[in-house]
Design a protein around this motif. Structure first.
Motif, short mmCIF file in Angstrom:
data_model
loop_
_atom_site.label_atom_id
_atom_site.label_comp_id
_atom_site.label_asym_id
_atom_site.label_seq_id
_atom_site.Cartn_x
_atom_site.Cartn_y
_atom_site.Cartn_z
N PHE A 10 8.03 24.39 38.76
CA PHE A 10 7.90 23.85 40.12
C PHE A 10 7.88 22.33 40.20
O PHE A 10 7.43 21.78 41.20
N ILE A 11 8.37 21.66 39.19
CA ILE A 11 8.50 20.21 39.26
C ILE A 11 9.73 19.90 40.11
O ILE A 11 10.74 20.60 40.03
N ASN A 12 9.64 18.92 40.93
CA ASN A 12 10.74 18.50 41.81
C ASN A 12 11.18 19.60 42.78
O ASN A 12 12.34 19.65 43.18
N LEU A 13 10.28 20.45 43.17
CA LEU A 13 10.60 21.52 44.11
C LEU A 13 11.11 20.96 45.43
O LEU A 13 12.02 21.51 46.04
N HIS A 14 10.57 19.87 45.86
CA HIS A 14 10.95 19.27 47.14
C HIS A 14 12.34 18.61 47.09
O HIS A 14 12.96 18.42 48.12
N ARG A 15 12.85 18.29 45.90
CA ARG A 15 14.14 17.60 45.80
C ARG A 15 15.34 18.51 46.07
O ARG A 15 16.33 18.07 46.62
N SER A 16 15.25 19.73 45.62
CA SER A 16 16.42 20.62 45.80
C SER A 16 15.98 22.05 46.13
O SER A 16 16.19 22.97 45.34
N PRO A 17 15.39 22.24 47.30
CA PRO A 17 14.95 23.60 47.66
C PRO A 17 16.13 24.57 47.76
O PRO A 17 15.97 25.76 47.50
N ILE A 18 17.33 24.09 48.10
CA ILE A 18 18.48 24.98 48.21
C ILE A 18 18.81 25.58 46.85
O ILE A 18 19.22 26.74 46.76
N ASN A 19 18.58 24.83 45.78
CA ASN A 19 18.84 25.35 44.43
C ASN A 19 17.93 26.54 44.13
O ASN A 19 18.36 27.54 43.54
N TYR A 20 16.69 26.44 44.56
CA TYR A 20 15.74 27.55 44.35
C TYR A 20 16.16 28.77 45.15
O TYR A 20 16.15 29.90 44.65
N ILE A 21 16.56 28.56 46.38
CA ILE A 21 17.00 29.66 47.24
C ILE A 21 18.24 30.32 46.67
O ILE A 21 18.34 31.56 46.61
N LEU A 22 19.21 29.52 46.22
CA LEU A 22 20.44 30.08 45.65
C LEU A 22 20.16 30.85 44.37
O LEU A 22 20.79 31.89 44.11
#
Length: 189
Positions: A74-86
């Motif tokens: 969960f480091i840098n979660l705020h930078r690329s939330p779309i990556n997590y969703i994808l």
């Protein structure tokens, strides 16, 4: 030089796989449908998680391993939330289709939901080790999100089966299709 898994290479590989599945399961059309769908999913998963493979010939460009590995969740979660969703959406089809191919108990679901993301990220790491370069990051967050996606898929599979079973019970006078019978009876094996 970059190696891609698309165009003619993808089509030939997919067609050969489907022909093999057809030869083995041509009398079981529903099973053929699910196996072919799963094979297409796996081909697309490989395409989007392992390719392109970049090879530097001659003077090699080398990356440091710490540039392509993240082991902190969960480091840098705020930078690329779309990556997590994808990453979640990418593995939902596994959780939906796989139980139609192989009946899995709870322990096997846990095993497969961990194994698939570990294989994806492990192959990306092997690619880096062999080429000293990767366009991908080996990321613990990808493993967590992929695992979560598989579990969402398992849940959607259960919802689908329950819906089909309840619909069949309510509408007993309607002739059940072979697909409906497969879904109901495959779940009870």
């Amino acid at each position: 030089m970059r190696i891609y898994f698309e165009g003619p290479l993808f089509v030939i590989f997919f067609a050969m796989g489907v022909m093999f599945i057809w030869i083995k399961f041509r009398k079981e059309r529903i099973r053929f449908f699910f196996l072919s769908s799963f094979f297409l999913y796996v081909c697309l998963l490989i395409k989007y998680t392992q390719f392109p493979i970049t090879l530097f010939l001659g003077n090699s460009f080398k990356q440091n391993i710490d540039e392509i590995i993240n082991v902190v969740p969960f480091i840098n979660l705020h930078r690329s939330p779309i990556n997590y969703i994808l990453n979640i959406f990418m593995t939902v089809p596994f959780g939906i289709i796989f139980p139609f191919i192989k009946q899995v108990n709870s322990k096997e679901k846990i095993l497969w939901s961990l194994l698939v993301p570990l294989v994806i990220e492990g192959l990306q790491l092997i690619q880096f080790i062999l080429t000293s370069y990767s366009e991908r990051i080996v990321d613990i967050n990808d493993i967590l999100m992929n695992t979560f996606g598989i579990w969402i898929g398992y849940y959607l599979y259960r919802v689908l089966v329950l819906f089909v079973e309840n619909y069949s019970k309510i509408n007993k006078d309607i002739k059940r299709s072979s697909l409906v019978n497969f879904i109901i009876h495959h779940n009870k094996r």
